[in-house]
Scaffold this active site. Sequence first.
Site, PDB file in Angstrom:
ATOM      1  N   GLU A  98       5.163   9.548   9.573  1.00 13.46           N
ATOM      2  CA  GLU A  98       4.884   8.942   8.267  1.00 13.46           C
ATOM      3  C   GLU A  98       3.417   9.172   7.923  1.00 13.46           C
ATOM      4  OE1 GLU A  98       3.381   6.028   5.444  1.00 13.46           O
ATOM      5  OE2 GLU A  98       2.997   5.760   7.568  1.00 13.46           O
ATOM      6  N   ASP A 139      -6.189  -8.183   8.717  1.00 15.17           N
ATOM      7  CA  ASP A 139      -5.048  -8.665   9.519  1.00 15.17           C
ATOM      8  C   ASP A 139      -4.625  -7.635  10.571  1.00 15.17           C
ATOM      9  OD1 ASP A 139      -4.219  -6.941   7.478  1.00 15.17           O
ATOM     10  OD2 ASP A 139      -2.204  -7.817   7.357  1.00 15.17           O
ATOM     11  N   ASP A 145       4.360   5.146  12.161  1.00 12.72           N
ATOM     12  CA  ASP A 145       3.508   4.710  11.066  1.00 12.72           C
ATOM     13  C   ASP A 145       2.114   5.340  11.191  1.00 12.72           C
ATOM     14  OD1 ASP A 145       3.354   2.588   8.850  1.00 12.72           O
ATOM     15  OD2 ASP A 145       1.590   2.089  10.068  1.00 12.72           O
TER      16      ASP A 145
END
Lengths: 672, 672
Positions: free
Chosen positions: B422, B357, B393
């Site tokens: 992160e 995805d 991210d």
Amino acid sequence: MNPNHLSPHDGQDQDYGRRRVVIENVTPEVEKGEFPIKREAGDLVVVEADIFVDGHDTIASVLLYKKEGASSWKEAPMELVQNDTWRASFRVEELGRYRYTLMGWVDHFATWYKGFVKKYEAGQDVSSEMLIGAKMIMDTLQRVSGADANRLETCAYMLTSDTFPLEAKIGTALSEELVALMQGYQERRFATVYPIELPVIVDRKKARFSAWYEMFPRSVTPRQASHGTFKDVEGVLPYIQEMGFDVLYLPPIHPIGKTKRKGRNGDVVCQPDDPGSPWAIGSEEGGHKAVHPELGTLEDFRALVARAKDFGIEIALDIAYQCSPDHPYVKEHPEWFRVRPDGGIQYAENPPKRYEDIVPFDFECKQWPALWEELASIVLFWIEQGVRIFRVDNPHTKPFRFWQWLIPRFKEAHPDVLFLSEAHTRPKIMYRLAKVGFCQSYTYFPWKIAKWELEQYFTELTKTQAVEFFRPSLWTNTPDILTEYLQTGGRPAFMIRLILAAMLGSNYGVYGPAFELMERLPRAKGSEEYLDSEKYEIRTWDLEGHDSLRGSIAQLNRIRGENPALQGVGSLTFHPTEHESILCFSKRTPDRSNIVVVVVNLDPFQRHWTYVNLNLDELGIGADETYEAFDTLSGEGYVWRGAWNYVELDPAWRPAHILVLKRHTGPLGTGQ
Amino acid sequence: MNPNHLSPHDGQDQDYGRRRVVIENVTPEVEKGEFPIKREAGDLVVVEADIFVDGHDTIASVLLYKKEGASSWKEAPMELVQNDTWRASFRVEELGRYRYTLMGWVDHFATWYKGFVKKYEAGQDVSSEMLIGAKMIMDTLQRVSGADANRLETCAYMLTSDTFPLEAKIGTALSEELVALMQGYQERRFATVYPIELPVIVDRKKARFSAWYEMFPRSVTPRQASHGTFKDVEGVLPYIQEMGFDVLYLPPIHPIGKTKRKGRNGDVVCQPDDPGSPWAIGSEEGGHKAVHPELGTLEDFRALVARAKDFGIEIALDIAYQCSPDHPYVKEHPEWFRVRPDGGIQYAENPPKRYEDIVPFDFECKQWPALWEELASIVLFWIEQGVRIFRVDNPHTKPFRFWQWLIPRFKEAHPDVLFLSEAHTRPKIMYRLAKVGFCQSYTYFPWKIAKWELEQYFTELTKTQAVEFFRPSLWTNTPDILTEYLQTGGRPAFMIRLILAAMLGSNYGVYGPAFELMERLPRAKGSEEYLDSEKYEIRTWDLEGHDSLRGSIAQLNRIRGENPALQGVGSLTFHPTEHESILCFSKRTPDRSNIVVVVVNLDPFQRHWTYVNLNLDELGIGADETYEAFDTLSGEGYVWRGAWNYVELDPAWRPAHILVLKRHTGPLGTGQ
């Protein structure tokens, strides 16, 4: 957004953003390459670095190295040690300068291969992967010819063709041959090159392993008050050779000034026949390029250099960049000196002390380039007379930049030239002198007496970055240093310090014959100056005196020669003992084929016994293994087992063990 | 001699050889200034360096500093600490970049003065010295005017004239006024300037002190299966404020892709009403600059940002540089992605795992400059919507050079912007991301459970060079991290980890409401994934549940706010305890006016007691001093004396003490 801000590749190469591999934390590296690391011919240079990339790609890296001036780099593939640290090494065979740097890149085929294996093992469909692999092989083919090209082409065909069964295709993809082939033809696309070429200076082995004997040539005379000559020195070469020294260092041999000449024991009043200090260089008879007439001629000096070589001994000269007030420079180049308000030249001082027999150069003078050139020409002059080792007097009172310019200048044309830094000053200054080029350095060894002091200091010298650039030289005594320990500890004190210097240090020295004849009267209580110091007068010595330490010195130098473990300091390891006066340390060769454990009683007065706790891991000995500890000093052997071992040392007749460890069936570390 | 060798000043300024002062070993300094150190507005930057000169001259040195872009440097005089190390400091008041460097020179007048005093005290003739001093004063006079010039001229006259008695002349030479005057007009001749201007990045205080709350906005809904909106989030702002958080971090708020959308619990088969992962960014409704329609409009988002500000809360957005296969970029810029042999875009994978995805950008693509610019424009877009904090991210899967370009780019125009890294990956990669610009960094805290692990890790983060560039952010949990400790330790485990995060870290965060409601069922045994994770579905939470930790969170955040000691990590000190489950540490302000000692029972199951051994030296408390330890958690006070103190902690009702130390008569460190 600031419109003036750089766009991503302004001022960068067009692939800047595609070079994803990071190389950092390179070791060894002194001040990001501002200073070279030091090695000796034949050494292995082991280089480590943190090398990594974003994401999950596999990377590859190489160590690049070359002799300075070589047109192309040689390569050694780096291997992952752990935690993103990679390692490779290269050997430096020739004297001179080398350089090394690193290159890393994403190995896309290895990344593909790793993924392919995992997907295949997870039972996933790999047909698409095979096409990707084939494409990479085809791209690589453009750089390959000959048999390899045929083999790669076959692999690519196997992976893409539908005529082969799946197992065969997968077998091709998984084949180690394909991986090895592709490895050999990596494009190294978007490789990152470490931006610094790190320098190595490679000296001859003597930079690391040498035994020095300091002697005043004028004292080599059979008759009190007569002046020893270079010819006389030739006569004692057998004596020095017998003791096993390989460097004979002579204090300055130049004409000595008369103005303000110091008398005996440094008296400011000089008697007519006082010879003066050899460090008050220069008179109407000449300066730093002349020879003191009473020592002989320049020809005599060259003859001494040649004769010493026959005995395996190198003559080291003293470079003391200072003048007596009578030095020709003072008249010819007053611009190199500071002038006092009374028009006189400023003498040396460290207030309130004055050294009026010495004038220092003014390194801040406007004519500093000419001064530097002239000072360099002095070294060159003595190189031309055959000298290759220089002991530099008080380098810490001349600018660091001067040395940083001077020393490489000579080592370029004469890479066998060595410079010893005679600086007994603050630690950072001593280190800096080593960084800017000195090959060996005097240390605080003379004043490190207690066990904890020795352990702490020699751990610092051998287990920190200092080991990359600072080669310690350990002196038992010098004409300036007769320590209280030697003054008061009798013969055992001399033996203990001799053993420590020769065993802890791979470079060490003694000032003789004062040392082996155990001369130990100070000029005054609390002084480290010798009474009737040779600095100011001619002494005669009874070299054949029966109480001499010459035999012990010879034995220690023989042990040093026979045991490669003792010919460096990097492997030095201290081992705990349960007695504060008993020091234990070991040295070993990298392959552990030679291990020497030294146990010394540091107390010159009392016999002590204790247990030593050897770090067997470090020595490569099994915890339950039985091994032989052969004492090369006494010729006795002990059979030891385990880490804890009993020792008992009486300073009067045996202040130390020097134990060569052996397994019963062969040398340690050979896997016997 | 190699005739091609450089003469002494080839390529150097004409005073090169006269600049004798050496400046080295500057701290703080990250990779010789390649990366900035990090500070917060109002901080003091304490700079140390080894500074020395050859010989015996006295030196002086200054720290030079300025805001980047300022035309001139400010100065702070350096003071000798010990052993050739000098120190000075400056305060950074404004956000943005500062630079600092050092300058050192020989202070000839001070050298003269020192020598003069010694000679005078030794009873030597100083008449010539007075003339030298007078000459230096006259030289200085050329740079002086006004009253000072008159005073200096008078001094010079005193020293040279024969009309004054010797005592008066000596008095002038020794006068402190003269020394001070001359100090003020030093020529700084032949000064050495440290060749690197070292950068400092100054962030606002929130970079160092922040409490984060992570929440999925779509779950802020009263009814299961309905989609929460920005408006709904506004409704829970009071709840978040009450707990004391000042950052509300929202996972990506952009349209979510449909192709290969993941179902509940990460199922590769998606049900028609599954909302998908917010990290699968982009659909035909837009990409990184669009808002997921079900959350509301861009206007709604801006309203939320504004409303949150009213509650003292900043909205932090997630920057996840990756796309769903439906992202507009995929069609508009296929050149930014990798293409598979079948013509499809390469999805993300970490073999054998596939993330179909998601498609990653190809940072090695030829069009990387355009890609970088577009990615930067995303940040700019959200800055323009009022966002100033970004949680990035997986930054470790994008090139380091990209961040090194991107982050300073924004901080230049918007120095209040903060980026949190992160990255839960290998240590050197996490450090590198901080070096290249991230303002805060996730840490291994979630997996540091045992006492020795916590001590070792937080000592590394706070007592090594890392403290200069790596600001730790401690998370109790995240949507990806539900540790085994939390799964199995019940409410005490949640309390212990909360206390540790809030007290060890000055930046910390929780993922709620899962945290305060103690959600702790994993998707599977051995997994750190939440069962029914919000990453893949909408959850409703009973925020008013009576078993919530919200009260304890509020209390801890209040304690953090009240105690400045807790608003940084540099002062963190661990204190030994005699129990392996009882951790003790302290933090303090530089002036020790606020000292907090935290004692935590790390065992969520058992009550333990032990003695803690406080390092009183570190805390500035006398060995025999009586002091009050006030437990801000329980409201109880203890009177302690000496280093050893008894503690007993039952995890069920009191897992920790948070002790504010006070002397009976006033706060510690105020000299009361």
